[in-house]
Design a protein around this motif. Sequence first.
Motif, PDB file in Angstrom:
ATOM      1  N   TRP A  57       0.859  -1.184   0.000  1.00  0.00           N
ATOM      2  CA  TRP A  57       0.000   0.000   0.000  1.00  0.00           C
ATOM      3  C   TRP A  57       0.890   1.226   0.000  1.00  0.00           C
ATOM      4  CZ3 TRP A  57      -2.486   3.046   4.318  1.00  0.00           C
ATOM      5  CH2 TRP A  57      -3.565   3.806   3.853  1.00  0.00           C
ATOM      6  N   SER A  58       0.947   1.931  -1.118  1.00  0.00           N
ATOM      7  CA  SER A  58       1.898   3.032  -1.282  1.00  0.00           C
ATOM      8  C   SER A  58       1.720   4.190  -0.301  1.00  0.00           C
ATOM      9  CB  SER A  58       1.890   3.540  -2.724  1.00  0.00           C
ATOM     10  OG  SER A  58       0.617   4.027  -3.071  1.00  0.00           O
ATOM     11  N   PRO A  59       0.530   4.504   0.213  1.00  0.00           N
ATOM     12  CA  PRO A  59       0.448   5.596   1.197  1.00  0.00           C
ATOM     13  C   PRO A  59       1.087   5.275   2.553  1.00  0.00           C
ATOM     14  CG  PRO A  59      -1.659   5.329   0.098  1.00  0.00           C
ATOM     15  CD  PRO A  59      -0.807   4.148  -0.282  1.00  0.00           C
ATOM     16  N   ALA A  60       1.350   4.013   2.826  1.00  0.00           N
ATOM     17  CA  ALA A  60       1.961   3.638   4.107  1.00  0.00           C
ATOM     18  C   ALA A  60       3.415   4.097   4.153  1.00  0.00           C
ATOM     19  CB  ALA A  60       1.883   2.128   4.313  1.00  0.00           C
ATOM     20  N   SER A  61       3.857   4.500   5.346  1.00  0.00           N
ATOM     21  CA  SER A  61       5.213   4.995   5.515  1.00  0.00           C
ATOM     22  C   SER A  61       5.659   4.776   6.951  1.00  0.00           C
ATOM     23  CB  SER A  61       5.252   6.487   5.182  1.00  0.00           C
ATOM     24  OG  SER A  61       6.455   7.066   5.608  1.00  0.00           O
ATOM     25  N   GLU A  62       6.905   4.373   7.117  1.00  0.00           N
ATOM     26  CA  GLU A  62       7.450   4.241   8.468  1.00  0.00           C
ATOM     27  C   GLU A  62       7.753   5.613   9.052  1.00  0.00           C
ATOM     28  OE1 GLU A  62      10.859   1.761  10.913  1.00  0.00           O
ATOM     29  OE2 GLU A  62      10.674   1.505   8.766  1.00  0.00           O
ATOM     30  N   GLU A  63       8.274   6.507   8.225  1.00  0.00           N
ATOM     31  CA  GLU A  63       8.663   7.829   8.699  1.00  0.00           C
ATOM     32  C   GLU A  63       7.451   8.710   9.010  1.00  0.00           C
ATOM     33  OE1 GLU A  63       9.723   6.538   5.730  1.00  0.00           O
ATOM     34  OE2 GLU A  63      11.642   5.820   6.447  1.00  0.00           O
ATOM     35  N   GLU A  64       6.450   8.680   8.146  1.00  0.00           N
ATOM     36  CA  GLU A  64       5.278   9.539   8.292  1.00  0.00           C
ATOM     37  C   GLU A  64       4.116   8.833   9.001  1.00  0.00           C
ATOM     38  OE1 GLU A  64       5.369  12.755   7.397  1.00  0.00           O
ATOM     39  OE2 GLU A  64       7.435  12.430   6.747  1.00  0.00           O
ATOM     40  N   GLY A  65       4.198   7.525   9.114  1.00  0.00           N
ATOM     41  CA  GLY A  65       3.104   6.774   9.718  1.00  0.00           C
ATOM     42  C   GLY A  65       1.958   6.596   8.745  1.00  0.00           C
ATOM     43  N   ILE A  86       1.169  -2.292  11.540  1.00  0.00           N
ATOM     44  CA  ILE A  86       2.543  -1.898  11.227  1.00  0.00           C
ATOM     45  C   ILE A  86       2.529  -1.171   9.894  1.00  0.00           C
ATOM     46  CG2 ILE A  86       4.873  -2.704  10.663  1.00  0.00           C
ATOM     47  CD1 ILE A  86       4.391  -5.014  12.614  1.00  0.00           C
ATOM     48  N   SER A  87       3.105   0.033   9.893  1.00  0.00           N
ATOM     49  CA  SER A  87       3.200   0.848   8.688  1.00  0.00           C
ATOM     50  C   SER A  87       4.666   1.085   8.382  1.00  0.00           C
ATOM     51  CB  SER A  87       2.481   2.187   8.917  1.00  0.00           C
ATOM     52  OG  SER A  87       2.627   3.023   7.799  1.00  0.00           O
ATOM     53  N   GLN A  88       5.087   0.574   7.236  1.00  0.00           N
ATOM     54  CA  GLN A  88       6.435   0.821   6.746  1.00  0.00           C
ATOM     55  C   GLN A  88       6.310   1.292   5.303  1.00  0.00           C
ATOM     56  OE1 GLN A  88       8.366  -2.943   7.518  1.00  0.00           O
ATOM     57  NE2 GLN A  88       8.831  -2.375   9.621  1.00  0.00           N
ATOM     58  N   THR A  89       7.401   1.631   4.679  1.00  0.00           N
ATOM     59  CA  THR A  89       7.349   2.161   3.321  1.00  0.00           C
ATOM     60  C   THR A  89       6.645   1.182   2.386  1.00  0.00           C
ATOM     61  OG1 THR A  89       9.381   3.381   3.725  1.00  0.00           O
ATOM     62  CG2 THR A  89       8.719   3.091   1.422  1.00  0.00           C
ATOM     63  N   ASP A  90       5.503   1.611   1.849  1.00  0.00           N
ATOM     64  CA  ASP A  90       4.684   0.823   0.924  1.00  0.00           C
ATOM     65  C   ASP A  90       4.199  -0.504   1.524  1.00  0.00           C
ATOM     66  OD1 ASP A  90       5.093   2.822  -0.962  1.00  0.00           O
ATOM     67  OD2 ASP A  90       6.803   1.793  -1.868  1.00  0.00           O
ATOM     68  N   TYR A  91       4.173  -0.624   2.822  1.00  0.00           N
ATOM     69  CA  TYR A  91       3.811  -1.877   3.493  1.00  0.00           C
ATOM     70  C   TYR A  91       2.883  -1.590   4.664  1.00  0.00           C
ATOM     71  CZ  TYR A  91       4.399  -6.059   6.433  1.00  0.00           C
ATOM     72  OH  TYR A  91       4.184  -7.171   7.203  1.00  0.00           O
ATOM     73  N   LEU A  92       1.811  -2.345   4.738  1.00  0.00           N
ATOM     74  CA  LEU A  92       0.870  -2.254   5.841  1.00  0.00           C
ATOM     75  C   LEU A  92       0.550  -3.663   6.296  1.00  0.00           C
ATOM     76  CD1 LEU A  92      -1.232  -0.520   7.501  1.00  0.00           C
ATOM     77  CD2 LEU A  92      -2.858  -1.092   5.685  1.00  0.00           C
ATOM     78  N   SER A  93       0.591  -3.897   7.598  1.00  0.00           N
ATOM     79  CA  SER A  93       0.160  -5.200   8.093  1.00  0.00           C
ATOM     80  C   SER A  93      -0.797  -5.025   9.251  1.00  0.00           C
ATOM     81  CB  SER A  93       1.351  -6.073   8.512  1.00  0.00           C
ATOM     82  OG  SER A  93       1.929  -5.594   9.699  1.00  0.00           O
ATOM     83  N   LEU A  94      -1.728  -5.943   9.343  1.00  0.00           N
ATOM     84  CA  LEU A  94      -2.695  -5.996  10.424  1.00  0.00           C
ATOM     85  C   LEU A  94      -2.581  -7.366  11.069  1.00  0.00           C
ATOM     86  CD1 LEU A  94      -5.840  -4.631   8.549  1.00  0.00           C
ATOM     87  CD2 LEU A  94      -4.183  -3.328   9.872  1.00  0.00           C
ATOM     88  N   GLY A  95      -2.568  -7.383  12.380  1.00  0.00           N
ATOM     89  CA  GLY A  95      -2.489  -8.650  13.092  1.00  0.00           C
ATOM     90  C   GLY A  95      -3.301  -8.599  14.366  1.00  0.00           C
ATOM     91  N   ILE A  96      -3.786  -9.739  14.769  1.00  0.00           N
ATOM     92  CA  ILE A  96      -4.510  -9.824  16.028  1.00  0.00           C
ATOM     93  C   ILE A  96      -3.479  -9.781  17.143  1.00  0.00           C
ATOM     94  CG2 ILE A  96      -6.021 -11.256  17.450  1.00  0.00           C
ATOM     95  CD1 ILE A  96      -7.095 -12.438  14.794  1.00  0.00           C
ATOM     96  N   ASP A  97      -3.629  -8.824  18.040  1.00  0.00           N
ATOM     97  CA  ASP A  97      -2.703  -8.666  19.150  1.00  0.00           C
ATOM     98  C   ASP A  97      -2.743  -9.912  20.032  1.00  0.00           C
ATOM     99  OD1 ASP A  97      -1.058  -6.437  20.664  1.00  0.00           O
ATOM    100  OD2 ASP A  97      -2.252  -7.490  22.178  1.00  0.00           O
ATOM    101  N   SER A  98      -1.601 -10.299  20.573  1.00  0.00           N
ATOM    102  CA  SER A  98      -1.522 -11.520  21.384  1.00  0.00           C
ATOM    103  C   SER A  98      -2.451 -11.474  22.593  1.00  0.00           C
ATOM    104  CB  SER A  98      -0.084 -11.776  21.834  1.00  0.00           C
ATOM    105  OG  SER A  98       0.396 -10.676  22.580  1.00  0.00           O
ATOM    106  N   ASP A  99      -2.693 -10.282  23.155  1.00  0.00           N
ATOM    107  CA  ASP A  99      -3.651 -10.168  24.266  1.00  0.00           C
ATOM    108  C   ASP A  99      -5.059 -10.525  23.798  1.00  0.00           C
ATOM    109  OD1 ASP A  99      -1.650  -9.331  25.947  1.00  0.00           O
ATOM    110  OD2 ASP A  99      -2.152  -7.204  25.807  1.00  0.00           O
ATOM    111  N   SER A 100      -5.421 -10.132  22.580  1.00  0.00           N
ATOM    112  CA  SER A 100      -6.750 -10.427  22.051  1.00  0.00           C
ATOM    113  C   SER A 100      -6.921 -11.911  21.789  1.00  0.00           C
ATOM    114  CB  SER A 100      -7.003  -9.652  20.753  1.00  0.00           C
ATOM    115  OG  SER A 100      -7.146  -8.282  21.032  1.00  0.00           O
TER     116      SER A 100
END
Length: 112
Positions: free
Chosen positions: A48-56, A92-106
């Motif tokens: 996903w190109s709008p994702a960014s580690e620097e800008e969030g 997690i948002s990094q350059t051109d990368y987005l990930s979604l995960g179920i948190d371990s507490d959930s």
Amino acid sequence: MLLFVVFIVLLSSITIFSYEESKKFKGFPVPKHAKLTKSRADFEAYDWSPASEEEGLPLRYLLIIKLKGWKKTFEEGSLTIYEKDGYKIDVISQTDYLSLGIDSDSKNDNKE
């Protein structure tokens, strides 16, 4: 003035309808134009190109997340944790990368 109102309504509609609620992640919004690259039961990764580690995450995405009732509970580096109704999502948002995960507490607290 009418043109301004029409512009705002159109812009708002485009922003709102650019995201869909994920069934896997309890309705957490997912960008419709993000390309799914990896999927497991508790995780998804996207190009996903709008994702960014620097800008969030982009402001419009943060607005949709908030409008859908998700609250930021933790942030460190490129990881942000959102919570709604006791259910937590790791984003997690990094350059051109987005990930979604179920948190371990959930996983432990909200077994289905």
